[in-house]
Design an enzyme around this catalytic site. Structure first.
Site, mmCIF file in Angstrom:
data_model
loop_
_atom_site.group_PDB
_atom_site.id
_atom_site.type_symbol
_atom_site.label_atom_id
_atom_site.label_comp_id
_atom_site.label_asym_id
_atom_site.label_seq_id
_atom_site.Cartn_x
_atom_site.Cartn_y
_atom_site.Cartn_z
ATOM 1 N N GLY A 21 43.406 37.855 44.955
ATOM 2 C CA GLY A 21 42.995 38.677 43.811
ATOM 3 C C GLY A 21 41.626 38.280 43.324
ATOM 4 N N ASN A 22 41.251 38.759 42.142
ATOM 5 C CA ASN A 22 39.967 38.362 41.550
ATOM 6 C C ASN A 22 40.095 38.366 40.029
ATOM 7 O OD1 ASN A 22 39.168 41.063 40.498
ATOM 8 N ND2 ASN A 22 39.197 41.577 42.681
ATOM 9 N N HIS A 23 38.976 38.126 39.338
ATOM 10 C CA HIS A 23 39.015 37.885 37.889
ATOM 11 C C HIS A 23 38.953 39.153 37.038
ATOM 12 C CE1 HIS A 23 38.804 33.627 38.512
ATOM 13 N NE2 HIS A 23 37.669 33.726 39.185
ATOM 14 N N ALA A 82 37.659 46.436 40.737
ATOM 15 C CA ALA A 82 37.183 45.438 41.695
ATOM 16 C C ALA A 82 38.212 45.332 42.829
ATOM 17 C CB ALA A 82 36.992 44.094 40.999
#
Ligand code: PMT
Length: 410
Positions: free
Chosen positions: A222-224, A289
């Site tokens: 995943g990402n932020h 994102a």
């Protein structure tokens, strides 16, 4: 050097109800105490608020409370009001009338054009859009007489916020509880937008949040991204009257009032949802994102550490590029999240993803990028124009993007 920013960008803390004149009608219900918070929140959002009350409402909250919160005289009795013809004047000044709480009695009077008090007088005398937030016992709400009044009012274009189900004043649970203040404010913003917003009649699709690409049943890549940027754009579009669909990865944000939400987890799901949502949209804004790569074959069971194991190799494969894959969507807007060479990398994406313009943000800059309330962006257009915008709230960035979308839509 970029062009001078549009005038709207000179107001970094642009508030959603700035300059709007809201008449707030308060009826006699225990929920009247929440109307005090509503009055305060409307003021904080930039609105001028003028309160009218029924005599019964003053049994629950005093006019002085609303006078202090609104900074204006409160009218309960048209015959003793400081201003002659107060009911007509309040009604004329209003950009919108919000009746919260609206009792069963109030709905009946509204439905039949009866005017026993300042609230219903103002409603009959105004040409502005009207929003009601009912509050009553569930048996009163469900009664055929109330439901018939509600149907008549809806037919006439009155907008309803709630009621919601929950604990009632009687201690019982059921439908009849007044909607919470954020939901009422959201419904008001949507109502004003669809009344006079420059995007009314348009369908805007926004993506938000990161994706979760499964490694095994308990882990993911995943990402932020928190979804704040995408949700702020969606709210700004809603406030300008657009029908808004937000396609979002897993985020911890409430769905704003009046916005259609589609929840997805992976890039494959986001692509499928956006194909449907953008089939007839006027604009698509990709603030999400999505992961560029995903684990090739997610493990069927939780991956276990083996004795002595020091490393685990994950093989990742390229995900589809969602915005590049979507055939149309109307005005196509992308984002570029960069940590270096902002303009150069963004320009490449502008072309390869067939965008009308791209919103580039340096996600390492203070106050910008993931999880922040603000963002500082550079907009690169397909005709070569470059616009550098100041650090401002994500909501204001949303409006700046939508100014440019609206200009392209003509
Ligand atoms: O959600 P927040 O916490 O508020 O953070 C906001 C944000 C930093 C996520 C947002 O401002 C932002 O920059 N969004 C784009 C993130 C991104 O994926 O950028 P990118 O440069 O990797 O991708 C370029 C564009 O292609 C983006 O519009 C992206 O949505 C899109 N893309 C990327 C990969 C992919 N597989 N499909 C895509 O469509």
């Amino acid at each position: 050097m970029g062009q001078a920013p549009a005038p709207m960008d000179e107001h970094p803390e642009r508030r959603p109800l700035d300059g709007r004149h809201i008449a707030l009608g308060v009826c006699g219900s225990i929920a009247a105490f929440k109307a005090a918070d509503l009055c305060s929140k409307l003021r904080q959002a930039g609105a001028e608020v003028e309160v009218v009350m029924t005599p019964a409402a003053t049994q629950f909250v005093t006019p002085l409370t609303f006078q202090s919160l609104s900074g204006r005289d409160v009218v309960v009795d048209m015959f003793t009001a400081a201003e002659p013809e107060a009911h007509v004047e309040v009604a004329r000044r209003a950009d919108a009338l919000v009746i919260a709480p609206a009792t069963a009695d109030c709905l009946a009077n509204l439905a039949h054009g009866q005017t026993p008090d300042m609230v219903t007088l103002t409603a009959l005398a105004t040409a502005a859009p009207v929003l009601v937030a009912p509050a009553m016992d569930n048996q009163m709400w469900e009664h055929a007489a109330t439901q018939s009044n509600v149907a008549a009012l809806r037919e006439r274009g009155i907008i309803f916020a709630g009621p919601v189900s929950g604990r009632l004043a009687s201690g019982r649970a059921g439908a009849g509880r007044m909607a919470e203040v954020p939901a009422i404010v959201g419904a008001l913003r949507a109502m004003l937008g669809s009344h006079d917003g420059d995007l009314r009649g348009r369908h805007v699709v926004v993506s938000a949040g990161g994706t979760n690409e499964p490694i095994d049943p308990v882990r993911y890549v995943g990402n932020h991204s928190t979804g704040k940027m995408g949700f702020a754009i969606a709210e700004a579009a809603r406030d300008r009257g657009a029908r808004v669909t937000i396609v979002t990865g897993p985020v911890a944000l409430e769905t704003p009032a009046g916005i259609e939400r589609v929840d997805v987890k992976t890039v494959a799901e986001m692509l499928a949802a956006l194909e449907v949502a953008t089939s007839r949209s006027d604009a698509v804004i990709m603030a999400a994102a999505p992961a560029d790569f995903r684990p090739d074959v997610p493990a069927g069971q939780k991956i276990k550490k083996q004795p002595g194991q020091e490393r685990l190799a994950l093989e990742l494969v390229l995900n589809p590029d969602i915005i590049a894959t979507l055939p149309g969507g109307g005005v196509r807007v992308g984002f570029a999240a960069e940590t270096e060479n902002l303009a150069e990398y963004a320009r490449r994406k502008l072309t390869s993803k067939r965008l009308h313009f791209i919103v580039a943000n340096d996600v390492t800059a203070a106050g910008s990028g993931f999880g922040t309330e603000t963002n500082e962006v550079v907009i690169l257009h397909d005709d070569g124009r470059v616009e550098e915008l100041p650090l401002q709230s994500k909501y204001a960035v949303g409006h700046a993007i939508l100014d440019r979308v609206a200009a392209r839509l003509g």
